[in-house]
Design a protein around this motif. Sequence first.
Motif, PDB file in Angstrom:
ATOM      1  N   ARG A 113       0.829  -1.208   0.000  1.00  0.00           N
ATOM      2  CA  ARG A 113       0.000   0.000   0.000  1.00  0.00           C
ATOM      3  C   ARG A 113       0.862   1.256   0.000  1.00  0.00           C
ATOM      4  N   ALA A 114       1.987   1.233   0.718  1.00  0.00           N
ATOM      5  CA  ALA A 114       2.893   2.387   0.717  1.00  0.00           C
ATOM      6  C   ALA A 114       3.453   2.621  -0.689  1.00  0.00           C
ATOM      7  N   ALA A 115       3.850   1.550  -1.361  1.00  0.00           N
ATOM      8  CA  ALA A 115       4.366   1.673  -2.728  1.00  0.00           C
ATOM      9  C   ALA A 115       3.272   2.188  -3.668  1.00  0.00           C
ATOM     10  N   ALA A 116       2.055   1.695  -3.488  1.00  0.00           N
ATOM     11  CA  ALA A 116       0.932   2.173  -4.309  1.00  0.00           C
ATOM     12  C   ALA A 116       0.698   3.658  -4.068  1.00  0.00           C
ATOM     13  N   HIS A 117       0.865   4.101  -2.836  1.00  0.00           N
ATOM     14  CA  HIS A 117       0.692   5.525  -2.535  1.00  0.00           C
ATOM     15  C   HIS A 117       1.726   6.375  -3.270  1.00  0.00           C
ATOM     16  N   VAL A 118       2.954   5.895  -3.351  1.00  0.00           N
ATOM     17  CA  VAL A 118       3.976   6.627  -4.102  1.00  0.00           C
ATOM     18  C   VAL A 118       3.529   6.771  -5.562  1.00  0.00           C
ATOM     19  N   LEU A 119       2.944   5.712  -6.120  1.00  0.00           N
ATOM     20  CA  LEU A 119       2.429   5.796  -7.493  1.00  0.00           C
ATOM     21  C   LEU A 119       1.247   6.757  -7.601  1.00  0.00           C
ATOM     22  N   ILE A 120       0.394   6.769  -6.593  1.00  0.00           N
ATOM     23  CA  ILE A 120      -0.722   7.716  -6.611  1.00  0.00           C
ATOM     24  C   ILE A 120      -0.184   9.145  -6.642  1.00  0.00           C
ATOM     25  N   ALA A 121       0.855   9.400  -5.880  1.00  0.00           N
ATOM     26  CA  ALA A 121       1.415  10.745  -5.803  1.00  0.00           C
ATOM     27  C   ALA A 121       2.253  11.120  -7.023  1.00  0.00           C
ATOM     28  N   LEU A 122       3.019  10.182  -7.557  1.00  0.00           N
ATOM     29  CA  LEU A 122       3.988  10.506  -8.606  1.00  0.00           C
ATOM     30  C   LEU A 122       3.757   9.784  -9.927  1.00  0.00           C
ATOM     31  N   SER A 155     -13.264  -4.067   7.984  1.00  0.00           N
ATOM     32  CA  SER A 155     -13.571  -2.665   8.227  1.00  0.00           C
ATOM     33  C   SER A 155     -14.138  -2.021   6.966  1.00  0.00           C
ATOM     34  N   PRO A 156     -15.332  -1.458   7.059  1.00  0.00           N
ATOM     35  CA  PRO A 156     -15.873  -0.734   5.901  1.00  0.00           C
ATOM     36  C   PRO A 156     -15.013   0.478   5.536  1.00  0.00           C
ATOM     37  N   ASP A 157     -14.420   1.130   6.540  1.00  0.00           N
ATOM     38  CA  ASP A 157     -13.554   2.273   6.262  1.00  0.00           C
ATOM     39  C   ASP A 157     -12.335   1.851   5.450  1.00  0.00           C
ATOM     40  N   PHE A 158     -11.788   0.699   5.780  1.00  0.00           N
ATOM     41  CA  PHE A 158     -10.638   0.174   5.055  1.00  0.00           C
ATOM     42  C   PHE A 158     -11.015  -0.063   3.592  1.00  0.00           C
ATOM     43  N   GLU A 159     -12.160  -0.686   3.373  1.00  0.00           N
ATOM     44  CA  GLU A 159     -12.608  -0.964   2.009  1.00  0.00           C
ATOM     45  C   GLU A 159     -12.809   0.340   1.232  1.00  0.00           C
ATOM     46  N   HIS A 160     -13.398   1.343   1.872  1.00  0.00           N
ATOM     47  CA  HIS A 160     -13.607   2.635   1.223  1.00  0.00           C
ATOM     48  C   HIS A 160     -12.272   3.290   0.856  1.00  0.00           C
ATOM     49  N   THR A 161     -11.315   3.217   1.765  1.00  0.00           N
ATOM     50  CA  THR A 161      -9.989   3.795   1.519  1.00  0.00           C
ATOM     51  C   THR A 161      -9.297   3.093   0.361  1.00  0.00           C
ATOM     52  N   ILE A 162      -9.351   1.765   0.348  1.00  0.00           N
ATOM     53  CA  ILE A 162      -8.743   1.009  -0.757  1.00  0.00           C
ATOM     54  C   ILE A 162      -9.445   1.350  -2.075  1.00  0.00           C
ATOM     55  N   ASP A 163     -10.769   1.494  -2.044  1.00  0.00           N
ATOM     56  CA  ASP A 163     -11.504   1.882  -3.263  1.00  0.00           C
ATOM     57  C   ASP A 163     -11.022   3.230  -3.790  1.00  0.00           C
ATOM     58  N   ASP A 164     -10.788   4.184  -2.882  1.00  0.00           N
ATOM     59  CA  ASP A 164     -10.271   5.496  -3.296  1.00  0.00           C
ATOM     60  C   ASP A 164      -8.876   5.373  -3.911  1.00  0.00           C
ATOM     61  N   GLU A 165      -8.027   4.550  -3.294  1.00  0.00           N
ATOM     62  CA  GLU A 165      -6.678   4.340  -3.818  1.00  0.00           C
ATOM     63  C   GLU A 165      -6.740   3.690  -5.213  1.00  0.00           C
ATOM     64  N   LEU A 166      -7.605   2.678  -5.346  1.00  0.00           N
ATOM     65  CA  LEU A 166      -7.766   2.018  -6.649  1.00  0.00           C
ATOM     66  C   LEU A 166      -8.280   3.001  -7.705  1.00  0.00           C
ATOM     67  N   ALA A 167      -9.224   3.843  -7.332  1.00  0.00           N
ATOM     68  CA  ALA A 167      -9.757   4.827  -8.280  1.00  0.00           C
ATOM     69  C   ALA A 167      -8.657   5.783  -8.747  1.00  0.00           C
ATOM     70  N   SER A 168      -7.806   6.203  -7.830  1.00  0.00           N
ATOM     71  CA  SER A 168      -6.700   7.093  -8.198  1.00  0.00           C
ATOM     72  C   SER A 168      -5.729   6.411  -9.152  1.00  0.00           C
ATOM     73  N   LEU A 169      -5.403   5.156  -8.867  1.00  0.00           N
ATOM     74  CA  LEU A 169      -4.489   4.415  -9.747  1.00  0.00           C
ATOM     75  C   LEU A 169      -5.106   4.179 -11.121  1.00  0.00           C
ATOM     76  N   ARG A 170      -6.380   3.834 -11.160  1.00  0.00           N
ATOM     77  CA  ARG A 170      -7.058   3.612 -12.444  1.00  0.00           C
ATOM     78  C   ARG A 170      -7.132   4.911 -13.254  1.00  0.00           C
ATOM     79  N   ALA A 171      -7.370   6.016 -12.569  1.00  0.00           N
ATOM     80  CA  ALA A 171      -7.404   7.308 -13.267  1.00  0.00           C
ATOM     81  C   ALA A 171      -6.033   7.636 -13.854  1.00  0.00           C
ATOM     82  N   ALA A 172      -4.989   7.365 -13.083  1.00  0.00           N
ATOM     83  CA  ALA A 172      -3.632   7.615 -13.593  1.00  0.00           C
ATOM     84  C   ALA A 172      -3.353   6.711 -14.793  1.00  0.00           C
ATOM     85  N   LEU A 173      -3.776   5.467 -14.736  1.00  0.00           N
ATOM     86  CA  LEU A 173      -3.570   4.534 -15.848  1.00  0.00           C
ATOM     87  C   LEU A 173      -4.342   5.004 -17.083  1.00  0.00           C
TER      88      LEU A 173
END
Length: 176
Positions: A113-122, A155-173
Amino acid sequence: MRPNHSLTKRAGYDDKAVIRVNLPELAAQIELGRVAGAAALLALGRNAMSFAPLTESSATQQREMAMGTWGPAAWDNDSAADWFADMFEETRLAEFVQRALEQDPEDSPDEIRAAAHVLIALGRTYIWPVDQLDDHLKLAIARLETIKAMYSEESPDFEHTIDDELASLRAALGAN
């Protein structure tokens, strides 16, 4: 948006007008002083969506901006793109991120997840090494989907957070 691709946008003056731009040709025409103004800004800017009336000074400013700058973001210019390329070469950050993404999600979900965050940012053209960007984005998406499936019931919050991260990565792709 990658360089050297055609771009289609609707013009703000006439909803029926569609402008098709060949970016390499447009860049050459801008350098020759044959194209200025909103068409150059539209083709070279990442978020330019409408046209504004041109004045002589705005045409000159846009022509000057187009020589090494293609948008308002900090990475949308030649100097920044060169700096990012040098930084990635010296730090080997892309390879470090790839190694984290290649780990087993069951053993290293936090590192992934940390590595994915670097991709979300950069993870965008002109920042990330272009020959690795799509592969790294796809790998991050696949790994986060696995992690989401493993932990979503906790955790529903965890799932929501992962969904947001996935959406950011898909948008970048999708933007590449």
